[in-house]
Design an enzyme around this catalytic site. Sequence first.
Site, PDB file in Angstrom:
ATOM      1  N   LYS A  21     -35.127 -21.374  -6.612  1.00 28.36           N
ATOM      2  CA  LYS A  21     -33.763 -21.846  -6.868  1.00 28.36           C
ATOM      3  C   LYS A  21     -32.799 -20.692  -6.624  1.00 28.36           C
ATOM      4  O   LYS A  21     -32.928 -19.630  -7.228  1.00 28.36           O
ATOM      5  CB  LYS A  21     -33.628 -22.343  -8.302  1.00 28.36           C
ATOM      6  N   LYS A  71     -19.248 -26.399 -17.084  1.00 24.78           N
ATOM      7  CA  LYS A  71     -19.754 -25.727 -18.277  1.00 24.78           C
ATOM      8  C   LYS A  71     -18.589 -25.240 -19.136  1.00 24.78           C
ATOM      9  O   LYS A  71     -17.495 -24.958 -18.630  1.00 24.78           O
ATOM     10  CB  LYS A  71     -20.590 -24.507 -17.887  1.00 24.78           C
ATOM     11  N   ASP A 102     -28.317 -17.170 -11.750  1.00 20.21           N
ATOM     12  CA  ASP A 102     -28.930 -18.469 -11.466  1.00 20.21           C
ATOM     13  C   ASP A 102     -29.633 -18.511 -10.114  1.00 20.21           C
ATOM     14  O   ASP A 102     -30.203 -19.526  -9.742  1.00 20.21           O
ATOM     15  CB  ASP A 102     -27.872 -19.577 -11.552  1.00 20.21           C
ATOM     16  N   ASP A 124     -24.383 -30.552 -13.351  1.00 19.69           N
ATOM     17  CA  ASP A 124     -24.883 -29.269 -13.869  1.00 19.69           C
ATOM     18  C   ASP A 124     -26.404 -29.233 -13.912  1.00 19.69           C
ATOM     19  O   ASP A 124     -26.991 -28.233 -14.320  1.00 19.69           O
ATOM     20  CB  ASP A 124     -24.302 -28.993 -15.260  1.00 19.69           C
ATOM     21  N   GLU A 139     -28.174 -29.105 -11.233  1.00 22.53           N
ATOM     22  CA  GLU A 139     -28.146 -28.945  -9.772  1.00 22.53           C
ATOM     23  C   GLU A 139     -29.361 -28.214  -9.227  1.00 22.53           C
ATOM     24  O   GLU A 139     -29.722 -28.397  -8.061  1.00 22.53           O
ATOM     25  CB  GLU A 139     -26.864 -28.212  -9.353  1.00 22.53           C
ATOM     26  N   ARG A 143     -32.511 -28.530  -9.759  1.00 20.33           N
ATOM     27  CA  ARG A 143     -33.602 -29.428  -9.350  1.00 20.33           C
ATOM     28  C   ARG A 143     -33.257 -30.156  -8.045  1.00 20.33           C
ATOM     29  O   ARG A 143     -34.155 -30.580  -7.316  1.00 20.33           O
ATOM     30  CB  ARG A 143     -33.915 -30.413 -10.477  1.00 20.33           C
TER      31      ARG A 143
END
Length: 487
Positions: free
Chosen positions: A247, A259, A270, A329, A331, A333
């Site tokens: 990811k 968020k 992230d 949010d 996202e 996956r």
Amino acid sequence: MQIPNFTLVPSPADAEGVLVLPILAGDTPQILAADDYGLTAERLAALDFTGKAGGTARILVANGEERAALLVGIGKERTLEALRRAAGSAARALKREAHVVIELSDATAEELEALALGFALGAHQLDIYKKADEERPEERSVALVSTEDAAQEALDRARILAEAVVFARDLGNTPPNELVPEEFARRSTDVTAELPIEVAVWDEAKLADEDCGGILGVGQGSANPPRLVHLSYAPEGAATHVALVGKGITFDTGGISIKPAGSMLGMKFDMSGAGSVLATIVAVAKLGLPVRVSGYCCLAENMPSADALKPDDVLRMRGGTTVEVTNTDAEGRLVLADGLVLASEAQPDVVIDIATLTGAQVVALGNRTTGLMGNNDEWRDRLVAAGQRTGEVVWPMPIPEEIAERLESPVADLVNAKPGDRSAGMLFAAAFLERFIGKDAEGEPIAWAHLDIAGPAENGGGAYGYTPKGATGVPVRTLVETIAALS
């Protein structure tokens, strides 16, 4: 900061620098060096030094002549992880010393590797955005006392592993205004330029041609377009093929499902899954491991805008599966779905995905333990064992059958989230990802493991052992260890 220059010396007298002396905790603390340097039980008691893990004390010792020394506690057991952590603590305590000598009596090659690796990781910090600390040396030399035949090979391996982890950390710590998807792709090309790794970068046009609706959907709201970086290391004669999918959300606002402001801090981390994929393949190639490894770094910036993905939108992923977006949010996956299908199409022996995927992972397992889910017990056990050897703890979690019912959508094949339902969020995400794992030549599901590193990817507290504040580089060492065990 550069990795220290590691050398071997037959005795402490053959190198200059502060002497690092590991101390084993117990009723009577024990110095683990060939000479006791006058460190009697009485003197250690006077110093109130117990050998507790991570404890340090700077003193003067005498062995023919007076010398500066650092006592460092390793705790009650002389394990590889205890030595790694002690060396990391020593590196931080001696951050302004240019020359260091580490002495561990009768050190094995594995122990020397642990000391060197721990010191290198403990010494690392991202400081290019700060004013220069004039008291910190630009280069550091660390001498380890040993006459072990395999010692040099161990130090070479430690250096390669340290470089890989530091590279992954630096990617994670880079501010999001600099590390956009295109820049991640550029760094991928640069770091692999002199290695036997093929790199292909897919821009938004290529992603559209290849039907990667998940990556495109998440990235469509940003001025910085998405990318997919495909890496391939294929040594001659490799009998096993491992596919890694990462990811790579270079910043995550949550998109339209935005968020809270406080929750956006740290969202530069992230992309840690993609960073670990890139760093792992680089390390595997440098080590020359006889295992084929493919990497898929799924890169996008999740931003709110007039063009952004909306709740209720339906995306068509690589392979044709449709997904109703119920939460923008969730996202990670979505980008992983495309990567998992691409990886499956290559028919590897196993697909391993790595992602800072869910806050539920942190709730369930905390900030230092990686959640592991998958469809294959053998690969689960391999990853758990590798984590035990490296000190990067991996904990298996189930994917209960009843989770599948929650994936159903009235308008598409799947939903990507269940807003308002906070139960088993980590397991729900894994169940979603499993839907994108293909079948092998015999029609059976390809072996797959999912590592949720939402907590372990970042250390938000103070430094400890060899772990600094900020990006940790987890689980690069576990992945390299897993792949190395195959050879």
